[in-house]
Motif scaffolding. Structure first.
Motif, PDB file in Angstrom:
ATOM      1  N   ASP A 315       0.852  -1.210   0.000  1.00 56.85           N
ATOM      2  CA  ASP A 315       0.000   0.000   0.000  1.00 56.85           C
ATOM      3  C   ASP A 315       0.880   1.250   0.000  1.00 56.85           C
ATOM      4  O   ASP A 315       0.593   2.230  -0.690  1.00 56.85           O
ATOM      5  CB  ASP A 315      -0.892   0.048   1.257  1.00 56.85           C
ATOM      6  CG  ASP A 315      -1.944  -1.055   1.264  1.00 56.85           C
ATOM      7  OD1 ASP A 315      -2.171  -1.662   0.199  1.00 56.85           O
ATOM      8  OD2 ASP A 315      -2.533  -1.313   2.350  1.00 56.85           O
ATOM      9  N   ASN A 316       1.971   1.206   0.789  1.00 56.40           N
ATOM     10  CA  ASN A 316       2.880   2.359   0.857  1.00 56.40           C
ATOM     11  C   ASN A 316       3.584   2.582  -0.486  1.00 56.40           C
ATOM     12  O   ASN A 316       3.800   3.719  -0.903  1.00 56.40           O
ATOM     13  CB  ASN A 316       3.901   2.171   1.986  1.00 56.40           C
ATOM     14  CG  ASN A 316       3.267   2.327   3.367  1.00 56.40           C
ATOM     15  OD1 ASN A 316       2.182   2.905   3.495  1.00 56.40           O
ATOM     16  ND2 ASN A 316       3.927   1.811   4.396  1.00 56.40           N
ATOM     17  N   ILE A 317       3.929   1.474  -1.163  1.00 59.46           N
ATOM     18  CA  ILE A 317       4.559   1.594  -2.496  1.00 59.46           C
ATOM     19  C   ILE A 317       3.556   2.228  -3.473  1.00 59.46           C
ATOM     20  O   ILE A 317       3.893   3.108  -4.254  1.00 59.46           O
ATOM     21  CB  ILE A 317       5.060   0.212  -2.988  1.00 59.46           C
ATOM     22  CG1 ILE A 317       6.270  -0.229  -2.134  1.00 59.46           C
ATOM     23  CG2 ILE A 317       5.418   0.247  -4.470  1.00 59.46           C
ATOM     24  CD1 ILE A 317       6.761  -1.652  -2.394  1.00 59.46           C
ATOM     25  N   ARG A 318       2.300   1.797  -3.407  1.00 60.03           N
ATOM     26  CA  ARG A 318       1.245   2.379  -4.247  1.00 60.03           C
ATOM     27  C   ARG A 318       1.129   3.886  -3.999  1.00 60.03           C
ATOM     28  O   ARG A 318       0.968   4.675  -4.926  1.00 60.03           O
ATOM     29  CB  ARG A 318      -0.107   1.742  -3.913  1.00 60.03           C
ATOM     30  CG  ARG A 318      -0.353   0.423  -4.564  1.00 60.03           C
ATOM     31  CD  ARG A 318      -1.301   0.582  -5.773  1.00 60.03           C
ATOM     32  NE  ARG A 318      -1.592  -0.704  -6.382  1.00 60.03           N
ATOM     33  CZ  ARG A 318      -0.869  -1.272  -7.335  1.00 60.03           C
ATOM     34  NH1 ARG A 318       0.197  -0.669  -7.815  1.00 60.03           N
ATOM     35  NH2 ARG A 318      -1.209  -2.440  -7.831  1.00 60.03           N
ATOM     36  N   ALA A 319       1.218   4.276  -2.713  1.00 62.17           N
ATOM     37  CA  ALA A 319       1.107   5.705  -2.369  1.00 62.17           C
ATOM     38  C   ALA A 319       2.270   6.491  -2.985  1.00 62.17           C
ATOM     39  O   ALA A 319       2.102   7.640  -3.393  1.00 62.17           O
ATOM     40  CB  ALA A 319       1.066   5.878  -0.850  1.00 62.17           C
ATOM     41  N   LEU A 320       3.447   5.845  -3.075  1.00 61.63           N
ATOM     42  CA  LEU A 320       4.610   6.525  -3.675  1.00 61.63           C
ATOM     43  C   LEU A 320       4.386   6.773  -5.163  1.00 61.63           C
ATOM     44  O   LEU A 320       4.830   7.777  -5.711  1.00 61.63           O
ATOM     45  CB  LEU A 320       5.878   5.677  -3.508  1.00 61.63           C
ATOM     46  CG  LEU A 320       6.508   5.581  -2.122  1.00 61.63           C
ATOM     47  CD1 LEU A 320       7.744   4.690  -2.190  1.00 61.63           C
ATOM     48  CD2 LEU A 320       6.886   6.957  -1.581  1.00 61.63           C
ATOM     49  N   GLU A 321       3.660   5.833  -5.817  1.00 59.12           N
ATOM     50  CA  GLU A 321       3.419   5.961  -7.264  1.00 59.12           C
ATOM     51  C   GLU A 321       2.732   7.281  -7.571  1.00 59.12           C
ATOM     52  O   GLU A 321       2.980   7.904  -8.598  1.00 59.12           O
ATOM     53  CB  GLU A 321       2.491   4.828  -7.748  1.00 59.12           C
ATOM     54  CG  GLU A 321       3.131   3.461  -7.782  1.00 59.12           C
ATOM     55  CD  GLU A 321       2.090   2.365  -8.050  1.00 59.12           C
ATOM     56  OE1 GLU A 321       0.889   2.662  -8.205  1.00 59.12           O
ATOM     57  OE2 GLU A 321       2.506   1.188  -8.090  1.00 59.12           O
TER      58      GLU A 321
END
Ligand code: NAD
Length: 332
Positions: A315-321
């Protein structure tokens, strides 16, 4: 994006890869067994983000190095953030995200397991019975029922630990800077820190490591405790002054200790050091006491916790996108 994972063991890699597949994350994920420190930071060259764990080091020098090689975000696959210098991260514009909760049950249950093991000496019984030694001498415990358990820090984990202790029929008292309605609903009674030290037969630490809580269990605090107190630490090693703890054990003031965390654990825990000469004399000294039980920062280590850590990391990686919004951001 290119993302480097530090301190990766097989169990991390397998769970993270499986979750990335499940969540449709198609970034380049690189897994390194090395701990993050100044010498290993260049492994992240060309990476947009890194993912680190409790015993990695993200101090000022390491963050400057990471920034120099292109890293713009540090993702913690844990709740605690005492291993990162948030001031420097903010100065460098490095986003810090974490996994605020993954399984408070895992840690609270491990603390309860340590309490039971220390009291009823399962670890010693296991070794004896393997050799057909059924002598009970040295295995004497006490009824938990009716004892007073003191919980320091009644957040997610401490409140659950208090609930478990209440289930054994213990009187549960607690100290925290804030009262937690959930803890109150379990019948936990808030007292001052000095009252907690004076009244508890068993003390379990569940507050975070801050400069204000560093060595909160020191000579003075131990002096205020009941003779024979049982001390359990599944929170952070730095909460306890190990030298004072050793003096407390030698003088019989402290009856027994279980540590899942240790102030010098960085560079020791999570790896096999059998066959090596252990250099930390405070650490080795602890193993000379029959009433000390150590586990290697494994309280979090359940299947459910690993899956939740992996899910929130994705989820955190998605937020970085999308450069945010960051629901799990850690700010100074
Ligand atoms: P949390 O944030 O939900 O709760 C922490 C509680 O400590 C809060 O209620 C806070 O008010 C309280 N607190 C802050 N300063 C305090 C002080 N000076 N004295 C007493 N209480 C104080 O955190 P949590 O999820 O319950 O985790 C607790 C700690 O457990 C974490 O900080 C982390 O260090 C540790 N932890 C260890 C493991 C492990 O594997 N051993 C795993 C996860 C978390």
């Amino acid at each position: 994006m290119k993302i480097a994972f530090f301190s990766s063991h097989a169990y991390d890699t397998e769970t993270m890869k499986a979750m990335a597949k499940q969540e449709g994350i198609e970034h380049e994920l690189h897994f390194f067994a090395h701990r993050l420190q100044y010498a290993t930071a260049p492994l992240a060259t060309g990476c947009d983000a890194i993912v680190i764990f409790v015993n990695d080091t993200a101090n000022a020098a390491v963050l400057h190095k990471l920034h120099e090689v292109g890293v713009r975000a540090v993702l913690l696959r844990c709740a605690g953030f005492d291993m990162i210098n948030l001031d420097v991260a903010a100065e460098l514009g490095i986003t810090v995200l974490r996994v605020p909760a993954y399984s408070p049950f895992a840690v609270a249950e491990h603390a309860a397991g340590l309490m039971m093991t220390l009291n009823r000496k399962y670890h010693r019984a296991y070794n004896r019975t393997r050799e057909f030694n059924f002598n009970l001498q040295g295995l004497l415990g006490f009824d938990l029922h009716g004892k007073t358990v003191g919980v320091m820090g009644t957040g997610k984990i401490g409140a659950l630990f208090g609930k478990i202790a209440a289930g054994f029929g213990c009187k549960v008292i607690a100290y925290d800077v804030y009262e937690n309605a959930e803890a109150l609903s379990y019948g936990i009674e808030y007292v001052s820190l000095d009252e907690l030290f004076a009244q508890s037969d068993i003390i379990s630490l569940h507050c975070p490591l801050f400069p204000s809580t560093h060595h909160v269990i020191n000579e003075d605090a131990i002096g205020k405790m009941k003779k024979g107190v049982m001390l359990i630490n599944t929170s952070r090693g730095g909460l306890i002054d190990t030298k004072a703890l050793i003096r407390g054990l030698k003088s019989d003031k402290i009856g027994s200790v279980a540590l899942d965390v240790f102030e010098g654990e960085n560079g020791i825990f999570y790896d096999d050091h059998s066959g090596e000469i252990m250099q930390d004399e405070n650490f080795t000294k602890l193993f000379t006491f029959h009433n000390v039980l150590v586990t290697g920062h494994q309280a979090f280590f359940t299947k459910e916790a690993l899956e939740n850590i992996a899910k929130t990391t994705m989820d955190n990686i998605r937020a970085l996108e999308t450069s945010g919004p960051y629901v799990n951001e850690v700010k100074k």
